[in-house]
Scaffold this motif. Structure first.
Motif, short mmCIF file in Angstrom:
data_model
loop_
_atom_site.label_atom_id
_atom_site.label_comp_id
_atom_site.label_asym_id
_atom_site.label_seq_id
_atom_site.Cartn_x
_atom_site.Cartn_y
_atom_site.Cartn_z
N MET A 126 1.06 -0.96 0.19
CA MET A 126 -0.04 0.17 0.04
C MET A 126 0.85 1.32 0.22
O MET A 126 0.65 2.31 -1.02
N TRP A 235 -8.05 3.58 -3.50
CA TRP A 235 -8.86 2.76 -2.73
C TRP A 235 -9.09 1.11 -3.46
O TRP A 235 -9.08 0.90 -2.33
N TYR A 238 -6.61 -0.21 -1.63
CA TYR A 238 -6.36 -0.90 -0.29
C TYR A 238 -7.44 -1.61 -0.55
O TYR A 238 -7.74 -2.65 0.53
N SER A 242 -7.37 -5.67 1.72
CA SER A 242 -8.61 -6.52 2.75
C SER A 242 -8.68 -7.43 2.22
O SER A 242 -9.04 -8.65 3.49
N LEU A 280 -2.03 0.17 7.42
CA LEU A 280 -1.93 1.24 7.28
C LEU A 280 -1.34 2.15 8.15
O LEU A 280 0.21 2.71 8.12
#
Length: 417
Positions: A126, A235, A238, A242, A280
């Motif tokens: 990320m 976006w 991420y 996830s 993060l």
């Protein structure tokens, strides 16, 4: 027992690490920079021979790249108005210089931070996109300041090279996670298919956007379009990270598992724990704060231990492969220092994390620091086996914990004479 702090490369009252490999002549700082941690025990026997031959292979490849760049620029019209090839050569030099300055970023990342990616590939993948986005901003500014093309483009390439240095090893760890039957080559090949398909679609949409007069003729519109697409890209990145479900235990996941066990005597499953893991947030900002790689002298000094108490502390941890003390200089901010003895393993790290969380949750029950430490070790001895059993039952891989023991500073136990 006597304790002696072991710091590789030092002499005097401390031990001197003697290299046992064929590269014993190479300075340790260089060896640590260019070779994997734990070399040669952590790689196969053919690793060094392959890398020594791979180096000149890549050098000759980049020489060819430099030479062909001039031809490409000349083919698209650079230098055609001057009637000579000098302009194309000069442009090629500037272009390649930009690439060379950017390559420094990958060189630094690979040498300095190579041992980080196995622990937390989600986080570094990320971060790679964030840094790459920052590099693209420099590229986007080159039309506004054409006279500063080289510094702007070089900064952009430097940032994107750093991003690539973070991205490639992180994604290799993710690929290895997918290849549960040893089919890493097949997984990598199919990933290439997905990537090339996405590249073709993205190039087509990008060309379509550039062919739109409202975008091609208006720089503000172009910049706003780029910003919107880039935010959407981050976006999606991420969200993709996830959904990953690692069954290995790194420090972040160890904190979640241990905290649940200390509070509720249960551990979350693989899916739940991965969802709870913060992608993060850096480990140093998690609470309670755990500081590893602390020298024994610094640990005792910050813990405000007197000489008579040191013997009591050493006896307290005689059955453990580490020392753990609470920083008494920051009473309002719970913080522990951990220093490992020689022979400590990843399991020792997990035990220190469990003890930390028990102390964190039960810190106020006594005014005597040694009573607290002693009770935490008693609880650790009785309850840690239950933690391991629950981890196994939940499907966690307890045979290969991603909890590295700091080797730069360790404590050696010597028998009393």
């Amino acid at each position: 027992m006597f304790l002696e702090e072991h710091v590789p490369g030092t002499i005097g009252s401390q031990h001197l690490e003697i290299p046992v490999t064929e590269l014993s002549w190479l300075p340790k700082v260089i060896k640590d920079f260019v070779l994997p941690a734990g070399f040669p025990d952590t790689v196969t026997d053919d690793y060094l021979d392959y890398m020594l031959l791979q180096f000149p292979t890549n050098v000759t490849g980049w020489i060819c790249h430099t030479l062909v760049t001039s031809s490409l620029l000349k083919a698209v019209g650079v230098g055609s108005f001057s009637g000579t090839s000098a302009a194309a050569s000069a442009a090629a030099i500037r272009w390649v210089s930009k690439d060379g300055i950017g390559a420094v970023g990958r060189f630094f990342i690979g040498g300095r931070f190579g041992n980080l990616f196995d622990d937390d590939p989600k986080q570094w993948r990320m971060y790679a996109d964030f840094i790459g986005s920052a590099g693209s901003i420099f590229d986007l500014c080159t039309p506004l300041y054409p006279s500063y093309f080289l510094p702007l483009a070089s900064l952009g390439n430097l940032a994107k090279a750093v991003a690539r240095g973070l991205k490639d090893p992180s994604f290799r760890v993710i690929q290895n996670h997918f290849a549960i039957t040893g089919n890493l080559g097949d997984v990598a090949a199919k990933e290439e298919v997905w990537e090339v398909a996405a590249e073709l679609v993205g190039l087509a949409l990008g060309i379509l956007a550039l062919d739109t007069p409202g975008i091609s003729k208006s720089y503000p519109t172009l910049a706003l379009t780029w910003l919107s697409v880039r935010i959407l890209h981050l976006w999606f990145r991420y969200q993709s990270l996830s959904v990953l479900q690692f069954n290995t235990i790194n420090l972040k996941r160890a904190r979640i598992l241990v905290n649940s066990h200390v509070l509720h005597h249960t551990v979350p499953g693989i899916d739940e724990c991965n969802r709870m893991e913060s992608i993060l947030l850096w480990q140093r900002f998690l609470r309670p704060r755990i500081i590893f790689e602390v020298s024994l002298e610094d640990m005792l000094d910050r813990g405000k231990y007197k000489s008579m108490q040191i013997k009591q502390l050493l006896n307290l941890y005689k059955e453990e492969k580490y020392f753990l003390v609470v920083n008494q200089q920051k009473p309002r901010d719970f913080e522990v220092f951990v220093s490992f003895k020689e022979g400590a393993t990843s399991l020792s790290v997990l035990r220190s994390v469990w003890q930390t969380y028990w102390l964190y949750q039960n810190w106020g029950w006594s005014d005597n620091i040694f009573d607290r430490l002693e009770q935490s070790l008693v609880e650790l001895k009785h309850k840690f086996p239950d933690l391991l059993q629950q981890l196994i039952e939940a499907g966690w891989n307890t045979n290969n914990l991603s909890l590295k023991v700091p080797k730069e500073m360790s404590i050696e136990e010597l028998p009393a004479l």
